[in-house]
Design a protein around this motif. Structure first.
Motif, PDB file in Angstrom:
ATOM      1  N   GLY A 207     -11.289   1.836   4.387  1.00 31.28           N
ATOM      2  CA  GLY A 207     -10.317   2.821   4.119  1.00 31.28           C
ATOM      3  C   GLY A 207     -10.285   3.828   5.084  1.00 31.28           C
ATOM      4  O   GLY A 207     -10.128   5.124   4.644  1.00 31.28           O
TER       5      GLY A 207
ATOM      6  N   TYR B 169       0.545   3.933   1.022  1.00 35.52           N
ATOM      7  CA  TYR B 169       0.245   4.875   2.456  1.00 35.52           C
ATOM      8  C   TYR B 169       1.523   4.400   3.230  1.00 35.52           C
ATOM      9  O   TYR B 169       1.922   5.002   4.189  1.00 35.52           O
TER      10      TYR B 169
ATOM     11  N   ILE C 153      -9.386   0.723  -5.606  1.00 41.10           N
ATOM     12  CA  ILE C 153      -9.683  -0.662  -5.670  1.00 41.10           C
ATOM     13  C   ILE C 153     -10.115  -0.886  -7.333  1.00 41.10           C
ATOM     14  O   ILE C 153     -10.973  -0.254  -8.017  1.00 41.10           O
TER      15      ILE C 153
ATOM     16  N   TYR D 138       1.616  12.845   3.196  1.00 41.34           N
ATOM     17  CA  TYR D 138       0.246  12.979   3.376  1.00 41.34           C
ATOM     18  C   TYR D 138      -0.206  13.309   4.666  1.00 41.34           C
ATOM     19  O   TYR D 138      -1.307  14.267   4.611  1.00 41.34           O
TER      20      TYR D 138
ATOM     21  N   GLY E 109      -8.070   4.954   6.912  1.00 42.94           N
ATOM     22  CA  GLY E 109      -6.864   5.916   7.117  1.00 42.94           C
ATOM     23  C   GLY E 109      -6.540   6.069   8.747  1.00 42.94           C
ATOM     24  O   GLY E 109      -6.541   5.004   9.582  1.00 42.94           O
TER      25      GLY E 109
ATOM     26  N   ASN F 234       0.737  -1.199   0.088  1.00 38.23           N
ATOM     27  CA  ASN F 234      -0.207  -0.124   0.079  1.00 38.23           C
ATOM     28  C   ASN F 234       0.818   1.348  -0.029  1.00 38.23           C
ATOM     29  O   ASN F 234       1.732   1.335   0.925  1.00 38.23           O
TER      30      ASN F 234
ATOM     31  N   MET G 159      -0.945   3.837   8.650  1.00 38.14           N
ATOM     32  CA  MET G 159      -2.174   4.700   8.987  1.00 38.14           C
ATOM     33  C   MET G 159      -2.991   4.259  10.128  1.00 38.14           C
ATOM     34  O   MET G 159      -3.171   5.063  11.111  1.00 38.14           O
TER      35      MET G 159
ATOM     36  N   ASP H  65      -8.421  -0.840   6.983  1.00 40.27           N
ATOM     37  CA  ASP H  65      -7.557  -0.223   6.154  1.00 40.27           C
ATOM     38  C   ASP H  65      -6.578  -0.981   5.772  1.00 40.27           C
ATOM     39  O   ASP H  65      -6.066  -2.071   6.791  1.00 40.27           O
ATOM     40  N   SER H  66      -5.722  -0.987   4.769  1.00 38.10           N
ATOM     41  CA  SER H  66      -4.505  -1.929   4.453  1.00 38.10           C
ATOM     42  C   SER H  66      -3.315  -1.209   4.990  1.00 38.10           C
ATOM     43  O   SER H  66      -2.136  -1.910   4.755  1.00 38.10           O
ATOM     44  N   SER H  67      -3.288  -0.013   5.206  1.00 39.44           N
ATOM     45  CA  SER H  67      -1.869   0.428   5.568  1.00 39.44           C
ATOM     46  C   SER H  67      -1.598   0.440   7.234  1.00 39.44           C
ATOM     47  O   SER H  67      -2.323   0.872   8.093  1.00 39.44           O
TER      48      SER H  67
ATOM     49  N   PRO I 128      -6.896  -5.538   3.429  1.00 36.93           N
ATOM     50  CA  PRO I 128      -7.273  -4.969   2.254  1.00 36.93           C
ATOM     51  C   PRO I 128      -8.829  -5.041   1.752  1.00 36.93           C
ATOM     52  O   PRO I 128      -9.367  -6.018   2.109  1.00 36.93           O
ATOM     53  N   LEU I 129      -9.163  -3.967   1.379  1.00 45.60           N
ATOM     54  CA  LEU I 129     -10.758  -3.844   0.940  1.00 45.60           C
ATOM     55  C   LEU I 129     -11.178  -4.883  -0.208  1.00 45.60           C
ATOM     56  O   LEU I 129     -12.240  -5.508  -0.349  1.00 45.60           O
ATOM     57  N   GLU I 130     -10.223  -5.326  -0.838  1.00 42.15           N
ATOM     58  CA  GLU I 130     -10.292  -6.270  -1.665  1.00 42.15           C
ATOM     59  C   GLU I 130     -10.551  -7.849  -1.082  1.00 42.15           C
ATOM     60  O   GLU I 130     -11.184  -8.912  -1.689  1.00 42.15           O
TER      61      GLU I 130
ATOM     62  N   SER J  35     -14.370   7.189   2.774  1.00 46.40           N
ATOM     63  CA  SER J  35     -13.893   8.260   2.513  1.00 46.40           C
ATOM     64  C   SER J  35     -12.625   8.174   1.551  1.00 46.40           C
ATOM     65  O   SER J  35     -11.713   7.607   2.094  1.00 46.40           O
ATOM     66  N   LEU J  36     -12.599   8.372   0.157  1.00 47.05           N
ATOM     67  CA  LEU J  36     -11.680   8.665  -0.548  1.00 47.05           C
ATOM     68  C   LEU J  36     -10.822   7.320  -0.644  1.00 47.05           C
ATOM     69  O   LEU J  36      -9.420   7.511  -0.938  1.00 47.05           O
TER      70      LEU J  36
ATOM     71  N   ARG K  33      -2.624  16.892   5.409  1.00 46.17           N
ATOM     72  CA  ARG K  33      -3.805  16.761   6.076  1.00 46.17           C
ATOM     73  C   ARG K  33      -3.709  17.601   7.470  1.00 46.17           C
ATOM     74  O   ARG K  33      -4.986  17.874   8.121  1.00 46.17           O
TER      75      ARG K  33
END
Ligand SMILES: C[S@@+](CC[C@H](N)C(=O)[O-])C[C@H]1O[C@@H](n2cnc3c(N)ncnc32)[C@H](O)[C@@H]1O
Length: 238
Positions: free
Chosen positions: A47, A4, A116, A13, A49, A2, A74, A69-71, A93-95, A110-111, A17
């Motif tokens: 996701g 991130y 994906i 990043y 974050g 990832n 984060m 989230d996959s990071s 992972p969202l997958e 969000s974002l 923010r």
């Protein structure tokens, strides 16, 4: 990996923010305007974050937030800065949402969707985790942006160059580092895929900056020419 979790990307990043930024001035207020009451609800934050929204959902009265989230970087920041006993931060992972079980009242994202590749699978998995009538509220980079990251702002003509809209699929662009991978889908594909996966979309927002936002961050006025965000609220059908 990832992106991130890349050290340079992550630190840039996070710095972005922390100051006046597009998310806080434009995307988050638009998302919140569609959220409705979350009192007593079980919510997925997809996701998530660094967890700002997950914690905001709890502060607004949600019963439980499953934040995914996959990071690792984060999530580490999320646990430290926005941890709460009713938030579970999960590294997934969202997958691979098909690996979790549950029955949620709402999914908030969000974002993250533009990272994906397979939107149909993602929406199918979310549908399986939502109760009938459950809400899916998501934002992603606007298809006008994901079409062509090289569509630069021209200072002389005050216009954007734009191309590549109908060519769907993978994009690699530079954002802090080279090789940031996203997936472009047209507006038609996004809305039709939602409907094919059993969702009814009742609102599609392409938020424009308020005069207050322009005052806080003058260059955000360019959003009046080309929106950066697409926000969709949809409900799982029976
Ligand atoms: C632009 S950030 C948004 C973070 C957070 N939702 C927010 O608004 O502050 C995108 C997030 O999506 C996550 N992400 C990207 N691809 C992902 C994937 N395949 N599975 C899970 N999370 C992913 C990133 O790690 C990152 O935290």
């Amino acid at each position: 990996m990832n992106i991130y979790d890349d050290e340079t990307f992550f630190s840039s990043y996070i710095r972005l923010r922390e100051g006046a930024n597009y998310n806080d001035l434009l995307e988050t207020p638009a998302m919140l305007s569609l959220l409705g009451s979350v009192e007593g609800k079980d919510i997925l934050d997809l996701g998530c974050g660094f967890g700002k929204a997950s914690r905001a959902l709890i502060d607004l009265g949600a019963r439980k937030v499953m934040a995914i989230d996959s990071s690792k970087r984060m999530l580490e920041k999320a646990r430290i800065e926005y941890g709460h006993e009713r938030i579970e931060y999960m590294n997934l992972p969202l997958e691979e949402l098909d690996r979790i079980e549950g029955s949620y009242d709402a999914a908030y994202s969000s974002l993250a969707f533009h990272y994906i590749e397979d939107l149909r699978k993602l929406l199918g998995d979310i549908g399986r985790l939502l109760k009938v009538g459950g809400m899916l509220l998501f934002s992603q980079e606007h298809p006008i942006s994901t079409a062509d990251y090289d569509g630069h702002w021209n200072e002389d003509s005050s216009e954007y160059a734009f191309s590549g809209y109908l060519k769907e699929g993978k994009r690699e662009s530079r954002w802090f580092v080279d090789g940031v991978r996203t997936y472009h889908r047209t507006m038609g594909t996004i809305i039709t895929t939602l409907s094919g996966c059993g969702f009814h979309a009742d609102t599609v927002l392409e938020p424009a900056p308020s005069s207050k936002a322009i005052e806080a961050l003058p260059r955000i006025r360019r959003e009046l020419e080309k929106p950066s965000f697409l926000i969709v609220r949809a409900y799982r059908q029976g």
